[in-house]
Write a protein that holds these residues in place. Structure first.
Motif, PDB file in Angstrom:
ATOM      1  N   PRO A 177       0.454  -1.110   0.466  1.00  0.00           N
ATOM      2  CA  PRO A 177       0.325   0.131  -0.115  1.00  0.00           C
ATOM      3  C   PRO A 177       0.898   1.903   0.208  1.00  0.00           C
ATOM      4  CG  PRO A 177      -0.632  -1.317   2.309  1.00  0.00           C
ATOM      5  CD  PRO A 177       0.394  -1.876   0.750  1.00  0.00           C
ATOM      6  N   PHE A 178       2.575   1.116   0.391  1.00  0.00           N
ATOM      7  CA  PHE A 178       3.190   2.134   0.936  1.00  0.00           C
ATOM      8  C   PHE A 178       3.229   2.263  -0.855  1.00  0.00           C
ATOM      9  CE2 PHE A 178       2.538   0.667   5.170  1.00  0.00           C
ATOM     10  CZ  PHE A 178       2.114   2.031   6.162  1.00  0.00           C
ATOM     11  N   ILE A 179       3.478   1.356  -1.479  1.00  0.00           N
ATOM     12  CA  ILE A 179       4.388   2.042  -3.106  1.00  0.00           C
ATOM     13  C   ILE A 179       3.124   2.229  -3.507  1.00  0.00           C
ATOM     14  CG2 ILE A 179       5.766   0.598  -4.865  1.00  0.00           C
ATOM     15  CD1 ILE A 179       7.498   1.051  -2.160  1.00  0.00           C
ATOM     16  N   LEU A 180       2.090   1.533  -4.086  1.00  0.00           N
ATOM     17  CA  LEU A 180       1.377   2.341  -4.784  1.00  0.00           C
ATOM     18  C   LEU A 180       1.163   4.092  -4.572  1.00  0.00           C
ATOM     19  CD1 LEU A 180      -1.362  -0.924  -4.659  1.00  0.00           C
ATOM     20  CD2 LEU A 180       0.144  -0.249  -5.876  1.00  0.00           C
ATOM     21  N   ALA A 181       1.116   4.038  -2.996  1.00  0.00           N
ATOM     22  CA  ALA A 181       0.899   5.595  -2.788  1.00  0.00           C
ATOM     23  C   ALA A 181       1.665   5.906  -3.238  1.00  0.00           C
ATOM     24  CB  ALA A 181       0.823   5.720  -1.060  1.00  0.00           C
ATOM     25  N   LEU A 182       2.825   6.076  -3.390  1.00  0.00           N
ATOM     26  CA  LEU A 182       4.051   7.061  -3.514  1.00  0.00           C
ATOM     27  C   LEU A 182       4.372   6.658  -5.468  1.00  0.00           C
ATOM     28  CD1 LEU A 182       6.514   6.086  -1.373  1.00  0.00           C
ATOM     29  CD2 LEU A 182       5.460   8.571  -1.243  1.00  0.00           C
ATOM     30  N   VAL A 183       4.026   6.119  -5.914  1.00  0.00           N
ATOM     31  CA  VAL A 183       3.816   5.640  -7.522  1.00  0.00           C
ATOM     32  C   VAL A 183       2.937   7.196  -8.437  1.00  0.00           C
ATOM     33  CG1 VAL A 183       2.390   4.507  -9.303  1.00  0.00           C
ATOM     34  CG2 VAL A 183       3.741   2.839  -7.275  1.00  0.00           C
ATOM     35  N   PRO A 184       2.662   7.299  -8.136  1.00  0.00           N
ATOM     36  CA  PRO A 184       1.582   9.104  -9.100  1.00  0.00           C
ATOM     37  C   PRO A 184       2.729  10.151  -8.182  1.00  0.00           C
ATOM     38  CG  PRO A 184      -0.704   8.355  -7.383  1.00  0.00           C
ATOM     39  CD  PRO A 184       1.094   6.999  -6.877  1.00  0.00           C
ATOM     40  N   ALA A 185       2.874   9.868  -7.131  1.00  0.00           N
ATOM     41  CA  ALA A 185       3.857  11.193  -6.712  1.00  0.00           C
ATOM     42  C   ALA A 185       5.821  11.002  -7.526  1.00  0.00           C
ATOM     43  CB  ALA A 185       4.280  11.457  -4.691  1.00  0.00           C
ATOM     44  N   ALA A 186       5.899   9.901  -6.904  1.00  0.00           N
ATOM     45  CA  ALA A 186       7.191   9.510  -8.556  1.00  0.00           C
ATOM     46  C   ALA A 186       6.761  10.009  -9.645  1.00  0.00           C
ATOM     47  CB  ALA A 186       7.262   8.224  -7.957  1.00  0.00           C
ATOM     48  N   THR A 187       5.302   9.616 -10.553  1.00  0.00           N
ATOM     49  CA  THR A 187       5.929   9.775 -11.650  1.00  0.00           C
ATOM     50  C   THR A 187       5.866  11.203 -11.653  1.00  0.00           C
ATOM     51  OG1 THR A 187       4.509   8.036 -12.110  1.00  0.00           O
ATOM     52  CG2 THR A 187       3.631   9.049 -14.409  1.00  0.00           C
ATOM     53  N   ALA A 188       5.533  12.325 -11.233  1.00  0.00           N
ATOM     54  CA  ALA A 188       5.161  13.525 -11.677  1.00  0.00           C
ATOM     55  C   ALA A 188       6.487  14.535 -10.687  1.00  0.00           C
ATOM     56  CB  ALA A 188       4.033  14.449 -10.363  1.00  0.00           C
ATOM     57  N   ALA A 189       7.483  13.720  -9.887  1.00  0.00           N
ATOM     58  CA  ALA A 189       8.451  14.259 -10.214  1.00  0.00           C
ATOM     59  C   ALA A 189       9.183  14.118 -11.147  1.00  0.00           C
ATOM     60  CB  ALA A 189       8.912  13.330  -8.590  1.00  0.00           C
ATOM     61  N   ILE A 190       9.563  12.746 -11.380  1.00  0.00           N
ATOM     62  CA  ILE A 190      10.680  12.248 -12.762  1.00  0.00           C
ATOM     63  C   ILE A 190       9.926  13.080 -14.133  1.00  0.00           C
ATOM     64  CG2 ILE A 190      11.186  10.332 -14.435  1.00  0.00           C
ATOM     65  CD1 ILE A 190      10.155   8.409 -11.802  1.00  0.00           C
ATOM     66  N   ALA A 191       9.179  13.590 -13.994  1.00  0.00           N
ATOM     67  CA  ALA A 191       8.193  13.720 -15.313  1.00  0.00           C
ATOM     68  C   ALA A 191       8.811  15.293 -14.963  1.00  0.00           C
ATOM     69  CB  ALA A 191       6.689  13.874 -15.371  1.00  0.00           C
ATOM     70  N   GLY A 192       8.598  16.083 -13.698  1.00  0.00           N
ATOM     71  CA  GLY A 192       9.168  17.489 -13.964  1.00  0.00           C
ATOM     72  C   GLY A 192      10.581  17.772 -13.809  1.00  0.00           C
ATOM     73  N   TRP A 193      11.626  16.216 -13.497  1.00  0.00           N
ATOM     74  CA  TRP A 193      12.742  16.633 -13.504  1.00  0.00           C
ATOM     75  C   TRP A 193      12.787  16.260 -14.813  1.00  0.00           C
ATOM     76  CZ3 TRP A 193      15.256  11.847 -15.282  1.00  0.00           C
ATOM     77  CH2 TRP A 193      17.155  12.620 -15.446  1.00  0.00           C
ATOM     78  N   ALA A 194      12.293  15.895 -15.339  1.00  0.00           N
ATOM     79  CA  ALA A 194      12.960  15.170 -17.046  1.00  0.00           C
ATOM     80  C   ALA A 194      12.554  16.647 -18.065  1.00  0.00           C
ATOM     81  CB  ALA A 194      12.427  14.069 -17.710  1.00  0.00           C
ATOM     82  N   ALA A 195      11.190  17.471 -17.426  1.00  0.00           N
ATOM     83  CA  ALA A 195      10.680  18.014 -19.145  1.00  0.00           C
ATOM     84  C   ALA A 195      11.673  19.661 -19.120  1.00  0.00           C
ATOM     85  CB  ALA A 195       9.508  18.890 -18.267  1.00  0.00           C
ATOM     86  N   PRO A 196      12.219  19.649 -20.525  1.00  0.00           N
ATOM     87  CA  PRO A 196      12.716  20.940 -20.425  1.00  0.00           C
ATOM     88  C   PRO A 196      11.536  21.803 -20.062  1.00  0.00           C
ATOM     89  CG  PRO A 196      11.318  20.247 -22.200  1.00  0.00           C
ATOM     90  CD  PRO A 196      10.803  18.803 -21.420  1.00  0.00           C
ATOM     91  N   HIS A 197      13.323  22.846 -19.537  1.00  0.00           N
ATOM     92  CA  HIS A 197      12.691  24.314 -18.629  1.00  0.00           C
ATOM     93  C   HIS A 197      13.488  25.438 -18.777  1.00  0.00           C
ATOM     94  CE1 HIS A 197      15.229  22.076 -15.873  1.00  0.00           C
ATOM     95  NE2 HIS A 197      15.496  23.317 -15.357  1.00  0.00           N
ATOM     96  N   THR A 198      13.093  26.391 -18.743  1.00  0.00           N
ATOM     97  CA  THR A 198      14.079  27.240 -18.585  1.00  0.00           C
ATOM     98  C   THR A 198      14.401  27.775 -17.611  1.00  0.00           C
ATOM     99  OG1 THR A 198      13.454  27.749 -21.247  1.00  0.00           O
ATOM    100  CG2 THR A 198      14.618  30.038 -19.783  1.00  0.00           C
TER     101      THR A 198
END
Length: 100
Positions: free
Chosen positions: A74-95
């Motif tokens: 349950p803890f891993i499943l609760a962290l999956v959306p946050a991990a997805t958002a963090a990885i996508a935000g880290w990898a997104a091109p930005h200025t």
């Protein structure tokens, strides 16, 4: 564009500029514009695509982590959306901000 319009027939212009015509063509199973060998070279996947794909698969099918201890799932499943958002935000091109 006006010059192109004047050099093409009415049907040719509709096909070339407006995308009107037989679709899909008889060559729909071929690599028509960029060859299959050149695609990964010229259009590499974003660096976040694999981790996000894995996390998306876990979101869609939680049984993928069924090998983990039951108390941890349950803890891993609760962290999956946050991990997805963090990885996508880290990898997104930005200025970076200029005033920072």
């Amino acid at each position: 564009m006006a010059n192109e319009r004047s050099t093409l027939s009415k049907d040719g212009y509709a096909r070339e500029r407006l995308g009107v015509g037989e679709c899909p063509s008889d060559e729909s199973d071929t690599w028509q514009v960029i060859g299959e060998e050149a695609w990964p070279i010229h259009c590499p996947p974003p660096r976040s695509s694999r981790p996000c794909a894995i996390l998306g698969a876990v979101t869609d099918d939680p049984s993928l982590i069924s090998g983990m201890p039951d108390a941890l799932e349950p803890f891993i499943l609760a962290l999956v959306p946050a991990a997805t958002a963090a990885i996508a935000g880290w990898a997104a091109p930005h200025t970076p901000r200029s005033n920072a």
